[in-house]
Design a protein around this motif. Sequence first.
Motif: not given
Length: 949
Positions: A228-235
């Motif tokens: 979830p952190i990676a997905a959020l930071k990708a945006k």
Amino acid sequence: MNFNELFHRDEFVGRHIGINKIDQVAMLQTLNAEDMASFIDSVLPESVRFGRRLDLPEATTEADALAHIRALADENIINKSYIGQGYAPTRLPNVIVRNVLENPGWYTAYTPYQAEVAQGRLEALLNFQQMCIDLTGLDMAGASLLDEATAAAEAMAMAKRVSKNKTEQFFVDARVYPQTLDVMNTRAEYFGFKLVVGDISEAGEGDYFGALLQYVGKDGDVADLTAPIAALKAKGAVVAVAADIMSLVLLKAPAKLGADVALGSTQRFGVPMGFGGPHAAYFAFKDEYKRSAPGRIIGVSKDASGKPALRMALQTREQHIRREKANSNICTSQVLLANLAGMYAVYHGPEGVGRIAQRIHALACAFADVIETQATLNVVNRPFFDTVSVACGEEAEVIYQRALEMGYNLYRAGGGILSVAFHEESDAIDFADLAVIFTGKPASLPDVAHNRIPTNLQRDEAILQHPVFNRYHTEHEMLRYLKKLEERDLAMNRSMISLGSCTMKLNATAEMIPITWAKFAHIHPFAPRDQVQGYLKMIQGLEEALLAITGFDAISMQPNSGASGEYAGLLAIRRFQAAHDEGARHVCLIPRSAHGTNPASAQMAGMKVVVVDTDDRGNVNINDLRAKAEQYRDELSALMITYPSTHGVFEEGIRDICDIIHHNGGQVYMDGANMNAQVGLMRPADVGADVLHMNLHKTFCIPHGGGGPGMGPIGLKAHLAPFASSHTVMPVEGKTMGVGAVSAAPYGSASILPISWMYIRLMGADGLRQATEAALLNANYVAQALSEDYPILYTGKNNRVAHECIVDLRPLKAETGITEVDIAKRLMDYGFHAPTMSFPVAGTLMIEPTESESKAELDRFIAALKSIKQEALKVGRGDWPQDDNPLVNAPHTAANIAGEWTHPYDREEAVYPLAYLHDAKFWPSVNRIDDVYGDRHVICTCPPIEDYE
């Protein structure tokens, strides 16, 4: 002498007020006043006077007051708490209890603005930061924030400042504590943010500027947040993780999961639950965010001799400087509590905290195994750290009531689920009892202590490896370490601290005693109401006293700092106006002289700040106020005003000021920082204030603790009362449900409220009035004595000041080249902490002696400033060089006079400039600190291990 007089001599009032009757007569003569009544007539405007006796009980003795509050405490019931939800029973080592929490050398110190005389607590705070950095894996940490919920709100605000994503949406993990979500909703509303609460698996599907994820969820589950952190930071989102500090001893560090920020409460590191506080929140972050982070950061610099020295880093971020451009309105931080938590880590070290965390987890694992043997029960939150959530179905209420009967508090998670949160005090007896409660059969602990945290979530690096966490594990060594740090600090147990607007008065021992009683200290904030009747009665009694003192109709005890009180008061105004179709009112008028937190709080409440000019005497320019109130008539929300003014003057026109605001549709918010000049003589509600915050850590004797704790309850007129904050978990009696919280706990930092309760009970109506009169007398006496050497910048009618005075150093600087900084540092050589420097006017000192100081102490302080004036004149005459004299070289350490001496003044002049210093000399441990070097080299961790070799 009759018996009444003999009993009267035992009253506390004469021990709180520093001047005796003989001194009072002498001081009044100095001021050309016949008696106290005529003196007060010359100070306080007739138009604001209360003119009656406060409706309060008579003053009582220390013994009687303690007996009364002990009876209230005894009405509380201490069940064994397995509620969790961010609060857990813990054990503060007795060596820390006695030598920090109960020690005035630690709890009477002020915020370390004068770092040279604060090296002890600065080192303790640096230890706290290092602890947080170690456990979170992030680059930097502050010291500290108010509580976990407000820290989460600060993380949200910081994310908006630093994120490149321009959306107004912020993602919140549905697993966060309900009180955290409550506070975040409050904060988001006036920032214009939209909170999206959802499952972490959905976090990457939306567009967000930031997110808050919970590492150990409210139901106790431990989730892998990496994806979830990676997905959020990708945006482009900035991701904060709220993490249980004790769990991080065993769990993978938030930084390893990809977090940009980590935050939480450090209550589990030895700090009692205290019905909700005070508790220091930790806030750790990436190095690139350091100039946008809220709160205070302790940094390593060097002093004039090149020796390492500590200071508050990035001081230009302090909110009283940035005002409406501030990152937040944080002023008070929980320094005393951060010191307790940091010292807990120092005393236990990595092995000790590791053992505690392992025991907690192993007990939870063993209990879950017992539950799994029952066909009708099911553990629903694997994996977990400390909290086992059990699906009990229709048996849930029966089990819950059985637990109460056996003396245990559980948490109802809803849907037939009961949560059991293990903690440091859990033992084999609790384990057996809990087994009986859930299964009807006792159980014994297994031979093997299991660790069932998934391998991919287990911490794989060592913690607390710095020498400070590995040296002081015996009580003897810890005792000596604490004493060493204490002796590097100048606190009120050594000399007066005359900080204007900060009201550093006596924090009496009798007032402090109840805070460590178990029946105040060991109560969970969400304990059933029938277990906390003593607490609620004590709080109600304090509320009733504050209503009598201020004249308001209602009190909200929730704000846990003065700045939080400002924010809560403005929210009540905005909510009231919105409810009456006046939501467009958003302009806040603030005088130029106001405290810096005022515009910062207004900005946080979604207001537009319009500055009102002051006149040559420091008063609000009423013509400018009227013009701006009329200019913004349709948009005017509020005026924020301090009374007496920040310039230390009772303004004659305060009623007219309030009338102008009301006439133009606005509300009057009064800043209560200077209430020490009001109590018993005037009431803010009577002169036109609609809402006011009260700094209990100023006027009502809660100690500053080196920079916190504080409490900032607000008084409200009846029309605003329904809009005071309630609480989603434990609704506040008399408050409207659904009106969002401003603090994590329903009554803020409730465990320190007994201090103010005791103070008011000990003083009584007459004593409180006498204290105010003495504060005014002391301030005017100091102003009169110093006026022979320094101009007093502002005065009111009859050339009087209120409870503080501003000494103008600018003429002396022009004549001699000696600055206000030189004078502040030189005062350390004389054994004094400097007054408030360059606030509210640059190049000045603001002096508030308070009512607790004796004439002898005032005279010693006056003599010091007079002597410093003569030293400055010697520089001006050329007797000493501009670049080598006792003022620019101040402060002087013991090492200075022991070494080679090349200065044009002798050693005696350096360190014993007045005779009284031979009797009691305080030695600063470092020379003047290089602030510029510290700002250019921001180092906020403990010195490297190599420095100890």
